[in-house]
Design a protein around this motif. Sequence first.
Motif, PDB file in Angstrom:
ATOM      1  N   SER A 241     -15.327 -12.624  -1.149  1.00 24.14           N
ATOM      2  CA  SER A 241     -15.884 -11.452  -0.456  1.00 24.14           C
ATOM      3  C   SER A 241     -17.257 -11.756   0.130  1.00 24.14           C
ATOM      4  O   SER A 241     -17.583 -11.351   1.238  1.00 24.14           O
ATOM      5  CB  SER A 241     -16.010 -10.264  -1.411  1.00 24.14           C
ATOM      6  OG  SER A 241     -14.739  -9.797  -1.775  1.00 24.14           O
ATOM      7  N   LEU A 251     -12.359  -7.328   2.622  1.00 24.41           N
ATOM      8  CA  LEU A 251     -11.044  -7.786   2.161  1.00 24.41           C
ATOM      9  C   LEU A 251     -10.517  -6.948   0.988  1.00 24.41           C
ATOM     10  O   LEU A 251     -11.288  -6.294   0.290  1.00 24.41           O
ATOM     11  CB  LEU A 251     -11.148  -9.255   1.724  1.00 24.41           C
ATOM     12  CG  LEU A 251     -11.522 -10.251   2.827  1.00 24.41           C
ATOM     13  CD1 LEU A 251     -11.840 -11.612   2.232  1.00 24.41           C
ATOM     14  CD2 LEU A 251     -10.407 -10.362   3.854  1.00 24.41           C
ATOM     15  N   PRO A 252      -9.209  -7.012   0.740  1.00 18.32           N
ATOM     16  CA  PRO A 252      -8.622  -6.297  -0.413  1.00 18.32           C
ATOM     17  C   PRO A 252      -8.830  -7.085  -1.707  1.00 18.32           C
ATOM     18  O   PRO A 252      -7.881  -7.494  -2.363  1.00 18.32           O
ATOM     19  CB  PRO A 252      -7.141  -6.180  -0.034  1.00 18.32           C
ATOM     20  CG  PRO A 252      -6.883  -7.316   0.875  1.00 18.32           C
ATOM     21  CD  PRO A 252      -8.174  -7.613   1.596  1.00 18.32           C
ATOM     22  N   ILE A 253     -10.104  -7.292  -2.038  1.00 11.15           N
ATOM     23  CA  ILE A 253     -10.447  -8.146  -3.177  1.00 11.15           C
ATOM     24  C   ILE A 253     -11.623  -7.559  -3.943  1.00 11.15           C
ATOM     25  O   ILE A 253     -12.557  -7.034  -3.347  1.00 11.15           O
ATOM     26  CB  ILE A 253     -10.819  -9.566  -2.671  1.00 11.15           C
ATOM     27  CG1 ILE A 253      -9.564 -10.341  -2.268  1.00 11.15           C
ATOM     28  CG2 ILE A 253     -11.612 -10.344  -3.714  1.00 11.15           C
ATOM     29  CD1 ILE A 253      -9.863 -11.643  -1.573  1.00 11.15           C
ATOM     30  N   GLU A 254     -11.559  -7.636  -5.269  1.00  9.60           N
ATOM     31  CA  GLU A 254     -12.726  -7.345  -6.115  1.00  9.60           C
ATOM     32  C   GLU A 254     -12.986  -8.572  -6.972  1.00  9.60           C
ATOM     33  O   GLU A 254     -12.053  -9.268  -7.362  1.00  9.60           O
ATOM     34  CB  GLU A 254     -12.441  -6.157  -7.046  1.00  9.60           C
ATOM     35  CG  GLU A 254     -12.398  -4.813  -6.349  1.00  9.60           C
ATOM     36  CD  GLU A 254     -12.177  -3.664  -7.343  1.00  9.60           C
ATOM     37  OE1 GLU A 254     -12.126  -3.923  -8.564  1.00  9.60           O
ATOM     38  OE2 GLU A 254     -12.038  -2.528  -6.884  1.00  9.60           O
ATOM     39  N   SER A 255     -14.241  -8.835  -7.300  1.00  9.47           N
ATOM     40  CA  SER A 255     -14.568  -9.966  -8.173  1.00  9.47           C
ATOM     41  C   SER A 255     -14.716  -9.476  -9.612  1.00  9.47           C
ATOM     42  O   SER A 255     -15.450  -8.529  -9.874  1.00  9.47           O
ATOM     43  CB  SER A 255     -15.860 -10.630  -7.706  1.00  9.47           C
ATOM     44  OG  SER A 255     -15.665 -11.195  -6.427  1.00  9.47           O
ATOM     45  N   MET A 343      -5.603  -6.912  -4.682  1.00 10.13           N
ATOM     46  CA  MET A 343      -5.136  -5.582  -5.047  1.00 10.13           C
ATOM     47  C   MET A 343      -3.720  -5.572  -5.613  1.00 10.13           C
ATOM     48  O   MET A 343      -3.316  -4.593  -6.225  1.00 10.13           O
ATOM     49  CB  MET A 343      -5.238  -4.646  -3.845  1.00 10.13           C
ATOM     50  CG  MET A 343      -6.671  -4.450  -3.376  1.00 10.13           C
ATOM     51  SD  MET A 343      -7.832  -4.093  -4.703  1.00 10.13           S
ATOM     52  CE  MET A 343      -8.591  -2.606  -4.150  1.00 10.13           C
TER      53      MET A 343
END
Lengths: 417, 91
Positions: A241, A251-255, A343
């Motif tokens: 990200s 983006l469809p991303i979490e850390s 996700m």
Amino acid sequence: MKYSIFSLARAALSGHKNWQRTWRDASPKGRYDVVIIGGGGHGLATAWFLASEFGIRNVAVLEKGWIGSGNAGRNTTIIRSNYGLPGNTGFYELSMRLWERMEQDLNYNAMVSQRGVINLYHSDAQRDAYARRGNTMRINGIDAELLDLAAVKKMMPFLNFDNARFPVQGGLLQRRGGTARHDAVVWGYAHAASELGVDIIQNCEVTGFTRDANGKVTGVETSRGRIGAGKVGMAVAGSTSRVAAMAGLRLPIESHVLQAFVSEAIKPLLPNVMTFGAGHFYVSQSDKGGLVFGGDIDGYNSYAQRGNLPVMEDVCEGGMALIPMIGRVRLLRQWGGIMDMSMDGTPIIDKSPVEGLYLNAGWCYGGFKATPGSGLVFAHLLARDESHQEAARFRLDRFQRGAMIDEKGQGAQPNLH
Amino acid sequence: MRIVCPFCGERELGEFTYLGDAKPQRPAPVAGEDAVYEYVYLRDNIAGSMSEHWYHGGGCRAWLKVTRNTLTHEISAVAPAAGAGAAKVGA
């Protein structure tokens, strides 16, 4: 240099004092055909496949620290291909087949050990789900065996079979699964890629992208100056990200952080890699004798590379429930790695909406086993501008199209898978 | 990491459940597919101070809005999330 029985004998005769460096620590040139951001397993594997499989050798791998200092050194070294959903099944088996020939391909001992991976089941419903997954694997030419209680008892007599709440009923075994030496995977790819002319550039942090008038990426700004590139590939694990944001992407991303643990070394105990199907606990024994284990992610966004105590307690409880005797073993080390939680729990290997920039992201906590397969399909994408057939479902737009690959069936929330 | 619940005081992390970034707002029903896609899937994934929703399931069962640094786990503010809980303390 080439490793062989003769090079080993020669080095032994000179007291092991004359081993050469295995790869070149290069300085950046002005321009490359392909620049890979991230000197972990995936980035180095991609560079090696670009050079060996697709003949693109004017390649640089940029690493902000030292190679293998990120998630390549923060995993539990497990390799397997026991996936059930279309997209995953073929991809992870491709990766498994590459693990099986990696040492010959790279001329490097990666200590690939096919000691087997067993997923235990504790209820009739879970047995049925594992039977189904095993059947899916076998239909696709992947080995799987459904073991009953007697077979598990014979294999691992030390498990707690009298657990009233989660009695072990059997397990799904993939004999070809196992472990590999994580650092040797990094060094092996670096060794083989460097031999083919790839520049491995350390202490080189990417701080921005250079773009032309049409917005196409033409290179990267780094802590060691500007580097031009025909194409730029990102393989930066939990930092996707942050790096993508420099190119204006969301983006469809979490850390999230995932912790792992290793105990003091004990005599050989565990014959294989084992997962506890009732909680979330997975464990194997390293060749040095330590028990290497982990469980759930901490469950909240984090870039801290360290976890918190509730998950540590939960993981250790899972271990104690299954193998009570490990309560007497001391914990030696604990670490946390930062991962892209996508996700749906599945990776993204695709062109990004920015021309010239390519994504290898969203590995959640399954990135290590994917290393060789990821390298091959990402190199394919970079070289040919089209997805490899085994990565065709890992597209970025699958969320918009409703074509998620949610292996765990838990929904579009990163802390659920 | 411990969270100071405005209703219960300082409690350990195990009592709480994380929902995620508090920033995404549910789009209006007529907003269209792109707005829903953005709301459900896309995230800023901030490295630094982030406002997020936590649920105090092991305590007062209130939803909280927690400001936390994702690089250090340091919590700088906790407030009741909008709704009935917030009304109770006049927030």
